[in-house]
Design a protein around this motif. Sequence first.
Motif, PDB file in Angstrom:
ATOM      1  N   ASN A   1       2.462   3.110 -15.217  1.00  0.00           N
ATOM      2  CA  ASN A   1       1.165   3.117 -14.527  1.00  0.00           C
ATOM      3  C   ASN A   1       0.091   2.405 -15.329  1.00  0.00           C
ATOM      4  O   ASN A   1      -0.767   1.739 -14.751  1.00  0.00           O
ATOM      5  N   ALA A   2       0.110   2.524 -16.648  1.00  0.00           N
ATOM      6  CA  ALA A   2      -0.846   1.766 -17.462  1.00  0.00           C
ATOM      7  C   ALA A   2      -0.568   0.271 -17.330  1.00  0.00           C
ATOM      8  O   ALA A   2      -1.504  -0.530 -17.188  1.00  0.00           O
ATOM      9  N   LEU A   3       0.687  -0.121 -17.364  1.00  0.00           N
ATOM     10  CA  LEU A   3       1.027  -1.535 -17.191  1.00  0.00           C
ATOM     11  C   LEU A   3       0.513  -2.060 -15.857  1.00  0.00           C
ATOM     12  O   LEU A   3       0.031  -3.189 -15.767  1.00  0.00           O
ATOM     13  N   SER A   4       0.564  -1.253 -14.808  1.00  0.00           N
ATOM     14  CA  SER A   4       0.111  -1.698 -13.484  1.00  0.00           C
ATOM     15  C   SER A   4      -1.401  -1.893 -13.426  1.00  0.00           C
ATOM     16  O   SER A   4      -1.912  -2.476 -12.471  1.00  0.00           O
ATOM     17  N   ARG A   5      -2.117  -1.422 -14.444  1.00  0.00           N
ATOM     18  CA  ARG A   5      -3.580  -1.560 -14.480  1.00  0.00           C
ATOM     19  C   ARG A   5      -4.042  -2.651 -15.442  1.00  0.00           C
ATOM     20  O   ARG A   5      -5.239  -2.871 -15.604  1.00  0.00           O
ATOM     21  N   CYS A   6      -3.109  -3.319 -16.094  1.00  0.00           N
ATOM     22  CA  CYS A   6      -3.459  -4.418 -17.001  1.00  0.00           C
ATOM     23  C   CYS A   6      -3.921  -5.621 -16.185  1.00  0.00           C
ATOM     24  O   CYS A   6      -3.806  -5.645 -14.956  1.00  0.00           O
TER      25      CYS A   6
ATOM     26  N   PRO B   1       0.814  -1.230   0.000  1.00  0.00           N
ATOM     27  CA  PRO B   1       0.000   0.000   0.000  1.00  0.00           C
ATOM     28  C   PRO B   1       0.843   1.274   0.000  1.00  0.00           C
ATOM     29  O   PRO B   1       0.552   2.226  -0.725  1.00  0.00           O
ATOM     30  N   ALA B   2       1.902   1.292   0.781  1.00  0.00           N
ATOM     31  CA  ALA B   2       2.757   2.488   0.832  1.00  0.00           C
ATOM     32  C   ALA B   2       3.468   2.701  -0.501  1.00  0.00           C
ATOM     33  O   ALA B   2       3.562   3.835  -0.983  1.00  0.00           O
ATOM     34  N   LEU B   3       3.953   1.621  -1.089  1.00  0.00           N
ATOM     35  CA  LEU B   3       4.625   1.733  -2.390  1.00  0.00           C
ATOM     36  C   LEU B   3       3.644   2.150  -3.483  1.00  0.00           C
ATOM     37  O   LEU B   3       3.968   2.946  -4.355  1.00  0.00           O
ATOM     38  N   ARG B   4       2.449   1.597  -3.429  1.00  0.00           N
ATOM     39  CA  ARG B   4       1.412   1.978  -4.397  1.00  0.00           C
ATOM     40  C   ARG B   4       1.128   3.478  -4.290  1.00  0.00           C
ATOM     41  O   ARG B   4       1.010   4.172  -5.286  1.00  0.00           O
ATOM     42  N   ASN B   5       1.014   3.947  -3.066  1.00  0.00           N
ATOM     43  CA  ASN B   5       0.783   5.374  -2.837  1.00  0.00           C
ATOM     44  C   ASN B   5       1.962   6.206  -3.350  1.00  0.00           C
ATOM     45  O   ASN B   5       1.770   7.241  -3.987  1.00  0.00           O
ATOM     46  N   TYR B   6       3.157   5.752  -3.074  1.00  0.00           N
ATOM     47  CA  TYR B   6       4.363   6.467  -3.502  1.00  0.00           C
ATOM     48  C   TYR B   6       4.436   6.586  -5.025  1.00  0.00           C
ATOM     49  O   TYR B   6       4.833   7.614  -5.558  1.00  0.00           O
TER      50      TYR B   6
ATOM     51  N   TRP C   1       7.945  -4.049 -11.558  1.00  0.00           N
ATOM     52  CA  TRP C   1       7.332  -3.033 -10.692  1.00  0.00           C
ATOM     53  C   TRP C   1       5.835  -2.903 -10.968  1.00  0.00           C
ATOM     54  O   TRP C   1       5.032  -2.927 -10.026  1.00  0.00           O
ATOM     55  N   PRO C   2       5.408  -2.786 -12.220  1.00  0.00           N
ATOM     56  CA  PRO C   2       3.957  -2.717 -12.455  1.00  0.00           C
ATOM     57  C   PRO C   2       3.231  -3.978 -11.975  1.00  0.00           C
ATOM     58  O   PRO C   2       2.107  -3.893 -11.471  1.00  0.00           O
ATOM     59  N   ALA C   3       3.861  -5.145 -12.110  1.00  0.00           N
ATOM     60  CA  ALA C   3       3.232  -6.383 -11.626  1.00  0.00           C
ATOM     61  C   ALA C   3       3.049  -6.325 -10.113  1.00  0.00           C
ATOM     62  O   ALA C   3       1.997  -6.715  -9.591  1.00  0.00           O
ATOM     63  N   PHE C   4       4.054  -5.822  -9.405  1.00  0.00           N
ATOM     64  CA  PHE C   4       3.961  -5.711  -7.950  1.00  0.00           C
ATOM     65  C   PHE C   4       2.911  -4.676  -7.549  1.00  0.00           C
ATOM     66  O   PHE C   4       2.048  -4.949  -6.718  1.00  0.00           O
ATOM     67  N   ILE C   5       2.985  -3.510  -8.153  1.00  0.00           N
ATOM     68  CA  ILE C   5       2.048  -2.431  -7.807  1.00  0.00           C
ATOM     69  C   ILE C   5       0.610  -2.839  -8.125  1.00  0.00           C
ATOM     70  O   ILE C   5      -0.302  -2.599  -7.341  1.00  0.00           O
ATOM     71  N   GLY C   6       0.409  -3.477  -9.274  1.00  0.00           N
ATOM     72  CA  GLY C   6      -0.931  -3.906  -9.673  1.00  0.00           C
ATOM     73  C   GLY C   6      -1.340  -5.251  -9.110  1.00  0.00           C
ATOM     74  O   GLY C   6      -2.480  -5.688  -9.301  1.00  0.00           O
ATOM     75  N   ASN C   7      -0.406  -5.949  -8.440  1.00  0.00           N
ATOM     76  CA  ASN C   7      -0.675  -7.257  -7.847  1.00  0.00           C
ATOM     77  C   ASN C   7      -1.270  -8.221  -8.878  1.00  0.00           C
ATOM     78  O   ASN C   7      -2.358  -8.748  -8.699  1.00  0.00           O
TER      79      ASN C   7
END
Length: 158
Positions: A110-115, A7-12, A128-134
């Motif tokens: 950021n678009a990659l994190s929403r795929c 959550p903190a990294l996502r916010n960052y 990083w996008p995989a981690f942020i977007g889980n």
Amino acid sequence: MIERYRPALRNYFTPPTRYEKGIRKPFDKLKDLCDAVVGVVIRHGDYREYLGGKYFYSLSVFQRVLEELTAHMSPFRPGFFIASDEDQDTSVFEQFPYYFRQGHPVENLNALSRCDYLVGTPSTFLTWPAFIGNMPCFQLFPENLKQEKMTFPTEFIK
């Protein structure tokens, strides 16, 4: 352990709102053409020489990946958001629903994190996008490409 910091990294990593239109653009273009958006990372710039070009894959390799992934995901129809650090000859992707964008690291990450899924060259630009977007992420290693047919993670829709 890192999971507790998601959550903190996502916010960052949340970008300023001025980038939102660019981040949404691939999804707006693909929404009526597919059931799921697969983010594809093509890293060519520095990978030509990094480790002797070990992870520099031709566009024909990515075309094969999209073909095999499309078959793997059937009957779901994947669309592809293709992010690259260089301009590419996108004619090799014309058989697929796709949106291509070169550069724009803030919008692309950021678009990659929403795929729904991610696939591409081993790189922090993919992980990083995989981690942020889980989300599930398939890194293309040379041994994957030597297989007659690639084996995608079970999390990828069958």
